[in-house]
Motif scaffolding. Structure first.
Motif, PDB file in Angstrom:
ATOM      1  N   LYS A 192       1.438   7.541 -26.018  1.00  0.00           N
ATOM      2  CA  LYS A 192       0.391   8.089 -24.829  1.00  0.00           C
ATOM      3  C   LYS A 192       2.037   8.228 -24.010  1.00  0.00           C
ATOM      4  O   LYS A 192       2.503   7.347 -22.700  1.00  0.00           O
ATOM      5  CB  LYS A 192      -0.239   6.277 -24.518  1.00  0.00           C
TER       6      LYS A 192
ATOM      7  N   SER B   4      -3.393   8.084 -14.386  1.00  0.00           N
ATOM      8  CA  SER B   4      -2.932   9.630 -14.932  1.00  0.00           C
ATOM      9  C   SER B   4      -3.819  10.583 -15.216  1.00  0.00           C
ATOM     10  O   SER B   4      -5.417  10.196 -14.866  1.00  0.00           O
ATOM     11  CB  SER B   4      -2.913   8.844 -16.776  1.00  0.00           C
TER      12      SER B   4
ATOM     13  N   ASN C 126      -5.856  10.767 -22.023  1.00  0.00           N
ATOM     14  CA  ASN C 126      -6.648  10.390 -21.715  1.00  0.00           C
ATOM     15  C   ASN C 126      -8.099  10.320 -22.404  1.00  0.00           C
ATOM     16  O   ASN C 126      -8.359  11.039 -23.340  1.00  0.00           O
ATOM     17  CB  ASN C 126      -7.070   9.881 -20.248  1.00  0.00           C
TER      18      ASN C 126
ATOM     19  N   THR D 246      -8.950  10.522 -16.410  1.00  0.00           N
ATOM     20  CA  THR D 246      -9.281   9.112 -16.577  1.00  0.00           C
ATOM     21  C   THR D 246     -10.714   8.972 -15.539  1.00  0.00           C
ATOM     22  O   THR D 246     -10.897   7.926 -14.966  1.00  0.00           O
ATOM     23  CB  THR D 246      -8.427   7.809 -15.775  1.00  0.00           C
TER      24      THR D 246
ATOM     25  N   ASP E  42      -5.733   3.437 -17.254  1.00  0.00           N
ATOM     26  CA  ASP E  42      -5.922   4.078 -19.218  1.00  0.00           C
ATOM     27  C   ASP E  42      -6.844   3.373 -20.194  1.00  0.00           C
ATOM     28  O   ASP E  42      -7.121   2.102 -19.378  1.00  0.00           O
ATOM     29  CB  ASP E  42      -4.820   3.862 -19.524  1.00  0.00           C
ATOM     30  N   TYR E  43      -7.997   4.632 -20.050  1.00  0.00           N
ATOM     31  CA  TYR E  43      -8.404   3.929 -21.336  1.00  0.00           C
ATOM     32  C   TYR E  43      -8.299   3.077 -22.402  1.00  0.00           C
ATOM     33  O   TYR E  43      -6.855   3.651 -22.822  1.00  0.00           O
ATOM     34  CB  TYR E  43      -9.139   5.381 -22.002  1.00  0.00           C
TER      35      TYR E  43
END
Length: 812
Positions: free
Chosen positions: A764, A598, A770, A601, A726-727
């Motif tokens: 999200k 995404s 992110n 990131t 993703d975080y």
């Protein structure tokens, strides 16, 4: 006189007053004294809160500066409410909610007073007080240095603020002090600040430096006049203006600024006269918003330390430069956005590494009798709606004199271009423009180069000694069928390249065929990339050791699988290099990569570090990063896409070419889309120059899988795919904590927990950013914090630093 006593000497004639006497306390002495009396204070420390309400003289003993300390445990140590004289005292305060020396009324004189305190303010002047303050020093690491508030005024001569936790000098509430020959330094807020309607600040011969913030900050309809002042060595902008601020700078010097030397917005007005701006990291002048205006006369802007335009005008702002010099900068003037305007008269723009004047997004530039020397491009009118006039200007020693592209329509009259390396005037990509009585001499290429059938107008122009020819009209010459092509009247050439001497609308100049470039495509540029300009080579920076770069990679939040992949690849390359040095066969390692994941990131950051690692290992010559997307590679015309792709590849030579959203080069409904041409060109270049450039393609995971599956030639060139996950909420919190620490904020009680809940609950969707979302959240918190703290009359250091849960923005 005994230590710790006060002697009062009465100088009047009233028989009802005591003429002399000694008192055990300052309060008792002040109570007994009358107007005109002199209070001489014996050396010692006085734990009293003093209030001077009569026109007396209060002073320490002669020859013993600093021997008298006024140091109560709390409250205001010294309050002056009369036209008294206060001299040779040392004032200390400990109350974070009160000033150390408060002047509330009268026209007192404060002379040689030293204030060492941890108070809300070192000196505070309020109401109708008009003190004269001479040779006083303020050291206040807990608050404001000097605060002039609520209509207060006065003159401060040869004073010094040696430390302040907030502004060095703060003016608000309609106050209007004057500073003469003062020094303000080592502050944690603005050096000088004025805010609020009717507030004004005048400074003459002052110096502001070593400031952790802006040197001068004028906001909220305040005004200021600075004459013969120096502002330097700040951590933020040198001068900041916002919300109808008005500032005049005369004979001032602004230098050694890491950000913008001067930044103004929201209808602010700045007048500069005989002022120099140098050694700035971003813009010398940064001008934003409708109604915002800069007028500069006889000023000099030079010696940029960053990669930004010296003068930036956008969002409908206006700048006027008259008899100014701008030199030794990456770009001189950038004006962009509809309604923005730059007027430049009798000025010099020289030693410009890129573009002297850039006009885009519907902006306007007017240059009269100006001189442009030693720039890559003299003036570039970039796109539709952009225009203006160049009149009576000379352009000397550039790669290209004037460029007009993508529908821009300027008027160029009575201008001379001398010794351009590529072309005097270049028009492409539907550019227009009127060229009247213009002249090109000594061009290394063409004099006038008009391609793509652009409808430019040339009247009474002249070319001399142009190496490739005076005039070139590609893709349809003058009066081309279908309404395209240039309109040419009464133009002449000296036939230096075998061209016919007269060019009219009826008689077109012969066209010299261009030499083919890579892939057999003519080498003229027809895109928004700067045409016919040879890039100025950057000075190579010494490569950092690979372990240092890997350390920076390890410091990134999250991305554990990415770090492992990059380390494994680095280890393979390093061991292969050692095996070659030992005379052994080394395994072939394909260095091109696919990054999926995404937005936000960390893909671009990791690509930059990967290039540095390869440079440190000697695999790449420079290791720099060139980031492009579809718009940079795909042209509007047959053949132009290959040229764009080749140019991007050439810029990345010795480094990394990072193609973001690479799947856009191969849309599902591509039809006759030119993206396929970019892919084919890229594949050939990767094969022909396999050791010169590392290519990284990046984008969403699903789209990149489709892109590679339909382009087997592309997929075969890449060694591996690295997925950027993703975080999580905890990692986003760590990013906010890093941002807060970098900008000297702290998370207050409960804020970390509130952030975790916020990042858990935030939607999200496919556009979720992110890491970018974490940074935007921090910026929103800072903005809400500012709105909250600005309402506090006396903000403490904690107030200015702590972010609380109420500072969080609403969930989108």
């Amino acid at each position: 006189m005994a230590q710790g006593t006060v002697q009062v000497t009465h100088t009047g004639t009233s028989r009802w007053r005591r003429r002399t006497g000694e008192y055990a306390s300052l309060a008792a002495a002040l109570e007994a004294a009358g107007d005109g009396d002199v209070l001489t204070v014996a050396p010692g420390t006085y734990r009293e809160n003093l209030v001077v309400q009569r026109a007396v003289t209060l002073r320490g003993p002669e020859g013993s500066p600093g021997s008298v300390r006024i140091a109560p445990v709390d409250g205001v140590p010294l309050t002056v409410r009369a036209s008294a004289v206060v001299q040779d005292l040392h004032v200390e305060g400990q109350d974070a909610a009160a000033p150390a020396l408060l002047v509330e009324a009268g026209t007192p004189e404060l002379v040689d007073v030293r204030i060492m305190t941890r108070s809300a303010a070192g000196i505070e002047v309020r109401g109708n007080a008009r003190p004269t303050v001479r040779r006083c020093t303020v050291d206040n690491p807990a608050g404001i240095g000097i605060a002039v508030l609520d209509g207060g005024g006065g003159v401060f001569e040869e004073c010094e603020v040696v430390a302040a936790a907030q502004s060095g000098v703060a003016v608000r509430g309609g106050a209007h002090p004057r500073l003469e020959r003062c020094r303000v330094h080592h502050t944690s807020g603005a050096g000088l600040s004025a805010t609020g309607e009717n507030s004004s600040l005048e400074a003459v011969g002052c110096e502001v430096y070593e400031v952790r913030g802006s040197g001068v900050q004028i906001t909220g309809r305040a005004t200021a006049h600075l004459t013969d002042c120096d502002v330097h060595r700040t951590t933020a902008d040198g001068v900041t203006m916002d919300t109808d601020a008005v500032l005049t700078l005369a004979d001032c010097r602004i230098h050694d600024i890491p950000e913008n030397a001067v930044d103004l917005r929201s209808r602010s007005v700045l007048t500069l006269t005989r002022t120099t701006v140098r050694q700035f990291g971003r813009n010398g002048l940064s001008v934003w918003d409708p109604g915002t205006r800069v007028d500069a006369n006889q000023c000099e802007i030079f010696d940029s330390t960053g990669d930004y335009p010296a003068v930036w005008v956008s969002d409908g702002a206006t700048a006027v430069l008259e008899a100014c010099r701008v030199h030794d900068v990456p770009d001189a003037l950038f004006v962009l956005d509809r309604g923005s305007r730059v007027d430049v008269v009798d000025s010099d723009l020289s030693q410009v590494r890129n573009t002297a004047v850039s006009v885009s997004d519907g902006a306007t530039a007017q240059l009269d009798d100006c001189r442009v020397r030693e720039a890559a491009t003299g003036a570039w009118f970039r796109d539709h709606g952009s225009g203006g006039t160049l009149s009576g200007c000379t352009i000397d020693g550039t790669q290209t004199g004037v460029i007009v592209t993508k529908g821009a329509d300027p008027t160029i009259e009575r201008c001379t271009v001398t010794a351009p390396a590529e072309a005097g005037f270049y028009v492409s990509a539907e550019g227009r423009g009127s060229f009247l009585n213009c002249r090109v001499t000594g061009s290394g290429g063409y004099g006038f180069h008009v391609i793509d059938g652009c409808r430019a107008t040339l009247r009474k122009c002249r070319t001399e000694r142009c190496a490739r020819g005076g005039y070139e009209f590609a893709d349809g010459g003058p009066g081309a069928p279908g309404g395209g092509g240039a309109l040419v009247e009464d133009c002449t050439s000296d036939e230096s390249a075998g061209l016919r001497p007269a060019v009219t609308q009826e008689t077109a100049v012969q066209t010299t065929s261009p030499s083919p470039g890579l892939l057999g495509i003519p080498s003229q540029r027809t895109t928004e990339q700067e045409p016919l300009v040879t890039p100025v080579p950057e000075q190579p920076r010494p490569a950092r050791p690979s372990q240092d770069v890997l350390g920076e990679l390890d410091a990134l939040v999250g991305l554990e699988s990415v770090k492992r992949e990059v380390r494994a690849l680095t280890d393979m390359i390093e061991v292969g290099r050692r095996r070659q040095q030992a005379g052994l066969k080394a395994a072939s390692v394909r260095r091109h990569l696919v990054f999926t994941g995404s937005p936000g990131t960390g893909k671009t950051t990791v690509a930059r570090l990967y290039g540095e690692i390869l440079a440190s290992l000697g695999v790449l010559e420079k290791g720099h990063l060139v980031e492009v997307s579809r718009v940079d590679l795909v042209g509007e015309h047959i053949g132009s896409t290959a040229i764009r792709t080749q140019e991007a590849f050439d810029r990345a030579r010795g480094g990394v070419l990072f193609i973001d959203e690479a799947y856009a080069l191969s849309p599902e409904d591509s039809g006759r889309d030119f993206g396929r041409e970019a892919i084919d060109t890229l594949v050939k270049l990767m094969e022909d120059h396999r050791d010169a450039v590392v290519v990284i393609v990046a984008g969403y995971t699903t789209e990149m899988e489709r892109f590679l599956s339909v382009n087997p030639g592309v997929a075969s060139r890449f060694s591996r795919t690295i997925t950027f996950g993703d975080y999580g909420a905890e990692e986003l919190l760590r990013i906010v904590e890093q941002q807060a620490e970098e900008h000297e904020y702290r998370l207050g009680p409960g804020t970390a927990e509130a952030l975790l809940k916020y990042f858990t609950a935030i939607p999200k969707g496919p556009t979720f950013g992110n890491g970018r979302t974490a940074r935007q959240t921090f910026e929103a918190m800072v903005e809400r914090h500012a709105g909250r703290v600005a309402q506090l009359a006396d903000a403490s250091t904690d107030d200015l630093s702590l972010l609380y849960p109420e500072d969080l923005p609403e969930l989108p």
